[in-house]
Write an enzyme that holds these catalytic residues in place. Structure first.
Site, mmCIF file in Angstrom:
data_model
loop_
_atom_site.group_PDB
_atom_site.id
_atom_site.type_symbol
_atom_site.label_atom_id
_atom_site.label_comp_id
_atom_site.label_asym_id
_atom_site.label_seq_id
_atom_site.Cartn_x
_atom_site.Cartn_y
_atom_site.Cartn_z
ATOM 1 N NE ARG A 113 -3.313 2.792 0.451
ATOM 2 C CZ ARG A 113 -2.819 3.913 -0.044
ATOM 3 N NH1 ARG A 113 -1.623 3.929 -0.622
ATOM 4 N NH2 ARG A 113 -3.489 5.047 0.060
ATOM 5 C CE1 TYR A 114 0.605 4.209 4.191
ATOM 6 C CE2 TYR A 114 0.611 1.890 4.801
ATOM 7 C CZ TYR A 114 0.083 3.168 4.930
ATOM 8 O OH TYR A 114 -0.965 3.386 5.788
ATOM 9 N NE ARG A 117 5.568 2.179 5.839
ATOM 10 C CZ ARG A 117 5.287 3.342 5.247
ATOM 11 N NH1 ARG A 117 5.918 3.688 4.135
ATOM 12 N NH2 ARG A 117 4.374 4.138 5.751
ATOM 13 C CB CYS A 126 -4.498 -14.914 16.494
ATOM 14 S SG CYS A 126 -4.425 -13.881 15.025
ATOM 15 C CB CYS A 130 -8.743 -9.038 18.800
ATOM 16 S SG CYS A 130 -7.033 -9.318 19.269
ATOM 17 C CB CYS A 133 -9.612 -9.304 14.236
ATOM 18 S SG CYS A 133 -8.306 -9.558 13.009
ATOM 19 N NE ARG A 135 -4.435 -7.406 7.858
ATOM 20 C CZ ARG A 135 -3.467 -6.994 8.660
ATOM 21 N NH1 ARG A 135 -3.026 -7.778 9.627
ATOM 22 N NH2 ARG A 135 -2.911 -5.816 8.475
ATOM 23 C CG ASP A 294 -9.405 0.010 11.061
ATOM 24 O OD1 ASP A 294 -9.318 1.200 10.716
ATOM 25 O OD2 ASP A 294 -8.417 -0.711 11.315
ATOM 26 C CG ASP A 331 -5.195 1.879 8.332
ATOM 27 O OD1 ASP A 331 -4.987 2.427 7.225
ATOM 28 O OD2 ASP A 331 -4.530 0.918 8.755
ATOM 29 C CE LYS A 338 -0.769 1.601 10.025
ATOM 30 N NZ LYS A 338 -0.430 0.898 8.768
HETATM 31 C C1 LIG Z 1 0.314 -0.185 8.744
HETATM 32 C C2 LIG Z 1 0.792 -0.699 7.488
HETATM 33 C C3 LIG Z 1 2.153 -0.655 7.159
HETATM 34 C C4 LIG Z 1 3.192 -0.068 8.076
HETATM 35 O O1 LIG Z 1 2.983 1.305 8.248
HETATM 36 P P1 LIG Z 1 3.959 2.182 9.141
HETATM 37 O O2 LIG Z 1 3.262 3.499 9.237
HETATM 38 O O3 LIG Z 1 5.256 2.260 8.427
HETATM 39 O O4 LIG Z 1 4.090 1.495 10.453
HETATM 40 C C5 LIG Z 1 2.540 -1.145 5.932
HETATM 41 N N1 LIG Z 1 1.642 -1.654 5.060
HETATM 42 C C6 LIG Z 1 0.328 -1.685 5.354
HETATM 43 C C7 LIG Z 1 -0.607 -2.243 4.339
HETATM 44 C C8 LIG Z 1 -0.139 -1.221 6.571
HETATM 45 O O5 LIG Z 1 -1.448 -1.290 6.864
HETATM 46 S S1 SF4 Z 2 -6.092 -8.112 15.907
HETATM 47 FE FE1 SF4 Z 2 -6.634 -9.872 14.580
HETATM 48 S S2 SF4 Z 2 -4.674 -10.523 13.726
HETATM 49 FE FE2 SF4 Z 2 -4.189 -9.259 15.524
HETATM 50 S S3 SF4 Z 2 -4.024 -10.723 17.232
HETATM 51 FE FE3 SF4 Z 2 -6.120 -9.941 17.224
HETATM 52 S S4 SF4 Z 2 -7.254 -11.474 16.019
HETATM 53 FE FE4 SF4 Z 2 -5.088 -11.774 15.556
#
Ligand SMILES: *Cc1c(COP(=O)(O)O)cnc(C)c1O
Ligand code: SF4
Length: 375
Positions: A113-114, A117, A126, A130, A133, A135, A294, A331, A338
């Site tokens: 996305r960035y 990275r 996990c 949570c 979560c 995801r 989120d 986010d 973010k």
């Molecule tokens: C949060 C995130 C990162 C890391 O972001 P930083 O601001 O550098 O900590 C990288 N890729 C994705 C898709 C993210 O959601």
């Molecule tokens: S937020 Fe989602 S991915 Fe992270 S520890 Fe909790 S359940 Fe697992």
């Protein structure tokens, strides 16, 4: 301390099985019957939880369950891992993939996305799940194991994209993998020349602190520069055992950060947040982000207003060490990334001066350099 957990498993806290992470993992509480043996649930609650489990599985390590107040439905530990009927109320704003990660996935396990990275999602397991979560669309699918072909594809993508200098290994929780599987992935990422830093995102220090042992740390320290971000949301999670795990990570030369999620009824006030942040820095854990919750499906009961988050950050800033104040971020939905959200200190700015408020709300002026804007 929830004694019913020890009673259920018929052991005491000094039993060697308790401090064996594989025992903890294998004995996670995943069904309503076991749960009702360890915390007080009404019949209606039991039925509600059954319904929630159709959508998103439950798992709670015996260790984490032992931190729950068994008679208090508002217990901050309980609310994070025990389903509530509110999860079945979907709001139209919510989705399975609130950050639109799929749209930024060049391969199944990568999110790019960035610019420099990538997020590398190496597992769907996990230690505990949570309820908020982001995801949920794939986290908790414990039948699913990332295939060697997918790992190859992801490594190939990172290798072919020389702009990637930071690989963030996440999931699921990467530290639920056994050492050899984790090392296989990290070693292959480290072998790519343009990857400068590796980060691991994990909630294991909170859910399964016994996982952080010498063998794991001896392996990880071979792959420096490596960073870890933990995820603590409430000071009650920073037990002696969790703090031991954090200290061991830092002693291995791994800078340790923390990400928290702002959760209604769990940590959405300045006093609770201040206690958490101060305890983290005492443990040598550096607060990194505080996330606005989120728009994940079934999370509306956890969401606070953004004003609440801003007020918390305003109350922390200046009143405690800057080291203890995380960056509050939203986010952005639909993959906006973010976005830092800060209290407003700047009242006006022009070529002559800046008008601003300090942390006590008093007005100050800063004169601009005289040549500014005159050229
Ligand atoms: C949060 C995130 C990162 C890391 O972001 P930083 O601001 O550098 O900590 C990288 N890729 C994705 C898709 C993210 O959601
Ligand atoms: S937020 Fe989602 S991915 Fe992270 S520890 Fe909790 S359940 Fe697992």
């Amino acid at each position: 301390m929830n004694d019913r957990v020890f009673k259920h498993f018929a052991l005491s806290s000094d039993d060697p099985r308790w401090s064996d992470w594989k025992w903890q993992y294998a004995h996670r509480i995943t069904d309503v019957k076991t749960l009702s043996d360890t915390i007080t649930l009404s019949d209606a609650e039991e039925r509600a939880i059954e319904r929630c489990l159709d959508d998103f599985r439950m798992a709670i390590t015996p260790y984490f369950a032992s931190l729950i107040n068994p008679d208090d439905p508002t217990c901050p530990i309980r609310q994070q891992v025990v389903p509530s009927i509110s999860e079945t109320d979907y709001s139209p704003d919510e989705s399975d993939d609130p950050l639109d990660e799929e749209a930024h996935s060049p391969t199944e396990s990568l999110v790019h996305r960035y610019p420099d990275r990538v997020l590398f999602l190496v597992t769907r397991h996990c230690a505990s799940y949570c309820r908020f979560c982001i995801r949920k669309r794939h986290v908790g699918e414990e039948d699913f194991v990332i295939s060697p072909t997918e790992i190859d594809r992801a490594i190939k993508y990172i290798r072919e994209h020389s702009e990637i200098r930071d690989v963030l290994i996440s999931g699921g929780d990467p530290l639920t993998l056994v050492d050899d599987d984790l090392e296989n992935i990290i070693a292959r990422v480290r072998a790519i020349n343009h990857v400068e830093i590796i980060r691991i995102g994990t909630r294991v220090p909170a859910f399964l602190p016994m996982r952080i042992d010498d063998k794991l740390l001896t392996m990880l320290r071979k792959y420096h520069p490596l960073y870890i971000n933990a995820h603590f949301n409430h000071v009650a999670e920073l037990t002696a055992e969790a703090r031991r795990a954090c200290t061991a990570i830092v002693d291995a030369g791994i800078p340790l950060g923390n990400q928290s999620v702002l959760l209604r009824g769990v940590n959405d006030n300045s006093t609770t947040m201040r206690e958490l942040m101060l305890k983290l820095v005492q443990t040598r854990v550096r607060p990194y982000y505080l996330y606005q919750c989120d728009l994940c499906k079934g999370c509306s009961h956890f969401r606070t207003t953004v004003q609440t988050g801003i007020e918390i950050i305003r109350n922390l800033t200046g009143n405690i060490s800057g080291l203890a104040v995380p960056q509050y971020v939203i986010d952005a939905p639909q993959g906006g990334g973010k976005i830092p959200i800060n209290p407003e200190y700047l009242l006006s700015i022009d070529d002559q001066q800046v008008e601003m408020l300090n942390f006590e709300g008093q007005l100050y002026h800063y004169p601009q350099p005289t040549s500014a804007g005159l050229a």
